[in-house]
Design an enzyme around this catalytic site. Structure first.
Site, PDB file in Angstrom:
ATOM      1  N   MET A  10       5.766   0.870  -2.027  1.00  0.00           N
ATOM      2  CA  MET A  10       4.532   0.432  -2.591  1.00  0.00           C
ATOM      3  C   MET A  10       3.745   0.046  -1.300  1.00  0.00           C
ATOM      4  SD  MET A  10       4.897  -0.347  -5.809  1.00  0.00           S
ATOM      5  CE  MET A  10       4.813  -1.979  -6.452  1.00  0.00           C
ATOM      6  N   CYS A  11       3.196  -1.140  -1.174  1.00  0.00           N
ATOM      7  CA  CYS A  11       2.005  -1.796  -0.304  1.00  0.00           C
ATOM      8  C   CYS A  11       0.809  -1.873  -0.931  1.00  0.00           C
ATOM      9  CB  CYS A  11       2.019  -1.100   0.988  1.00  0.00           C
ATOM     10  SG  CYS A  11       3.115  -0.942   2.122  1.00  0.00           S
ATOM     11  N   GLY A  12      -0.050  -2.595  -0.722  1.00  0.00           N
ATOM     12  CA  GLY A  12      -1.252  -2.521  -1.325  1.00  0.00           C
ATOM     13  C   GLY A  12      -2.498  -2.636  -0.321  1.00  0.00           C
ATOM     14  N   ARG A  20       2.569  -5.821  -4.918  1.00  0.00           N
ATOM     15  CA  ARG A  20       2.739  -4.758  -4.014  1.00  0.00           C
ATOM     16  C   ARG A  20       3.368  -4.723  -2.685  1.00  0.00           C
ATOM     17  NH1 ARG A  20       0.288  -0.099  -6.816  1.00  0.00           N
ATOM     18  NH2 ARG A  20       1.323   0.940  -5.136  1.00  0.00           N
TER      19      ARG A  20
END
Lengths: 227, 299
Positions: free
Chosen positions: B1-3, B32
């Protein structure tokens, strides 16, 4: 018509309301305001409702749809109409990647462009794209039809089983085991019919027809019954 | 994920709108990446010839006042320091490399998160909203900024492993994805004199761009070169003193949405972050193509 404003209501509450009606419902027409890219709007519907989403939707909009008509009056994020069973999902703008992924039936119309992997692992859904599709569209498509009025990105129909693809524009490249096949008069007639159902204007005579060469790995169509 | 989020005003002076807007975008990407967050702000330039350095210390009660006295005794300070808990911004009127050496020798507990004429970098463990609040993002102005919410997959959850990564003057990079050939690339970049402080893959991508820019490449050309040299999954958002760029890998597994109006360009992992911006409904919105560099320069 019933209005639900997502600035006031959660998506969960909206979906719970959309799951209430029975087959005899009078609550057929719904409008969803301020979607603002929220995920999973109008998923898992089982009745012939009509839901119009006024704005851009996030991921998985109209997922698992059965019987309902879901219209996105804007763009849609990843996985719009994923695993659609029946009914119609229409996106008036563009769709992100994996539109109609694994769809088993029904009609998905993307009036604009669709991103990468449109129709990945499609299993019976009909997809009509007014614009172009991104790379690896119809990847491992098992059955169903993908109609693209614009261009197709690289590796179209990679590892295709028995899904069919029609493209009016250029194809950047075909994926493994995808091949161009005859475009017969009856194919053109079918494409014209699908364009008509989708409400998209295009000349059916311009489309080219692609399918599986049936030479990949150990797959033999003659043995379909045994798989 | 990560945003990832990025907001870039195309013209005009630093604006007070930047902090609140970037903060709103960052908050939308919490799901996220809830474990850590960070942001880079490009604000008013340091006085002529001077540069700003964002330093961080291991604890929030660090005695920056004592540190400032000691630092000021060695390096003339061009402006008073600003403290934000475990971060502080110092404005020095000399080239940055003696500062790095001095820190290594005298304050190994203090690290450099960013340096340059415009950039300030803040990052820490915690939820994106908590991190934004800790460093007062709502009250900060600037011309452009990048933010990141991290769900760690590749290396530890620490302040140092949070994004953005800044490895050269005014350059910073945030990343959603994971690189696969970063150990070898880091080795060759170290030979070229690029400094790395973590074992993180994203820091290598930032170091790679620093090296290419140092060679004299323009940002867009440096990112085109990165397509050939960096292997893995990535959506990158990159900031420089006057530029902003986006690049997705050729397979484009990691999502990205771009939006542009006459006044600003915004990028986010998901549209809902962009939806928080005023006038978002009037913006042109599109999904960046795989292996395609998108680059803007301030007018």
């Amino acid at each position: 018509m019933i209005e639900v404003d997502l600035a006031q209501s959660s998506v969960r509450a909206l979906n719970a309301r959309l799951h209430q009606p029975t087959a005899q419902t009078n609550q057929l027409y719904w409008q969803v305001l301020n979607p603002n890219g929220a995920h999973a709007i109008a998923v898992g519907l089982t009745q012939p409702l009509q839901i119009e989403i006024k704005g851009h939707a996030g991921y998985y909009c109209g997922g698992m749809n059965a019987a309902a008509t879901v219209i996105v009056d804007g763009h849609a994020g990843t996985g719009v109409a994923e695993n659609i069973m029946s009914g119609i999902v229409r996106v008036r703008g563009n769709a992100s990647q994996s539109a109609a992924a694994s769809g088993r039936g029904g009609l998905v119309v993307i009036e604009g462009n669709a991103g990468a992997r449109c129709g990945i692992s499609m299993k019976g859904v009909t997809i009509v794209v007014g614009g172009s599709v991104g790379h690896m569209s119809a990847f491992m498509g098992q059955t169903g039809v993908l109609v693209v009025c614009g261009d197709a990105g690289p590796n179209l129909g990679d590892s295709l089983y028995e899904a069919e693809i029609f493209v009016a524009g250029t194809v950047a490249s075909l994926g493994a085991d995808c091949t161009e096949t005859d475009m017969t008069a009856s194919d053109a007639e079918r494409v014209a019919g699908l364009l008509g159902r989708a409400g998209i204007k295009a000349d059916a005579a311009r489309f080219r027809h692609y399918g599986s060469a049936r030479r990949l790995y150990n797959f033999r169509v003659d043995h379909t019954a045994e798989y | 994920m990560c945003g990832i989020v990025g907001l870039f005003f195309k013209r005009g002076a630093a604006t007070e709108k930047l902090g609140p807007l970037l903060s709103g975008m960052l908050g939308q990407m919490s799901e996220r990446g809830p474990d850590s967050a960070g942001f880079a702000l490009y604000g008013e330039a340091a006085p002529d010839g001077a540069f700003k350095a964002t330093l961080h210390a291991p604890d929030r009660g660090y005695d920056w006042a004592a540190f400032e006295v000691e630092l000021g005794g060695v390096f003339p300070l061009a402006a008073p320091a600003r403290h934000y808990g475990n971060h502080a911004v110092f404005t020095l009127d000399r080239a940055p490399s003696p500062l790095f050496d001095w820190l290594d020798a005298h304050h190994p507990e203090v690290g450099v998160f960013g340096f340059g004429e415009h950039i300030e970098v803040y990052k820490d463990v915690g939820s994106p909203d908590a991190v934004a609040q800790r460093f007062g993002l709502e009250r900060r102005s600037g011309t452009h900024g990048l933010g990141h919410t991290r769900m760690a997959t590749e290396s530890a959850v620490t302040t140092e492993h949070s994004h953005p990564f800044s490895t050269g003057p005014d350059l910073c990079l945030v990343h959603n994805g994971s690189l696969s050939n970063y150990n070898r690339v880091r080795q060759s970049l170290r030979r070229e004199g690029i400094r790395f402080v973590t074992d993180n893959d994203t820091e290598v991508a930032a170091g790679y761009l620093t090296w290419r820019l140092h060679q004299g490449m323009a940002l867009d050309r440096a990112l085109e070169a990165a397509l050939a040299d960096l292997d893995g999954f990535y959506t990158f958002a990159v900031g420089t003193g006057n530029g902003f760029a986006i690049l997705r890998d050729p397979i484009a597994c990691k999502p990205a949405v771009l939006a542009e109006t006459e006044d600003w360009v915004a990028m986010a992992t998901e549209y809902r972050a962009i939806a928080t911006l005023p006038n978002a409904s009037a913006a042109e919105i599109w999904e960046p193509q795989p292996a395609t560099v998108y680059c803007w320069r301030r007018q």
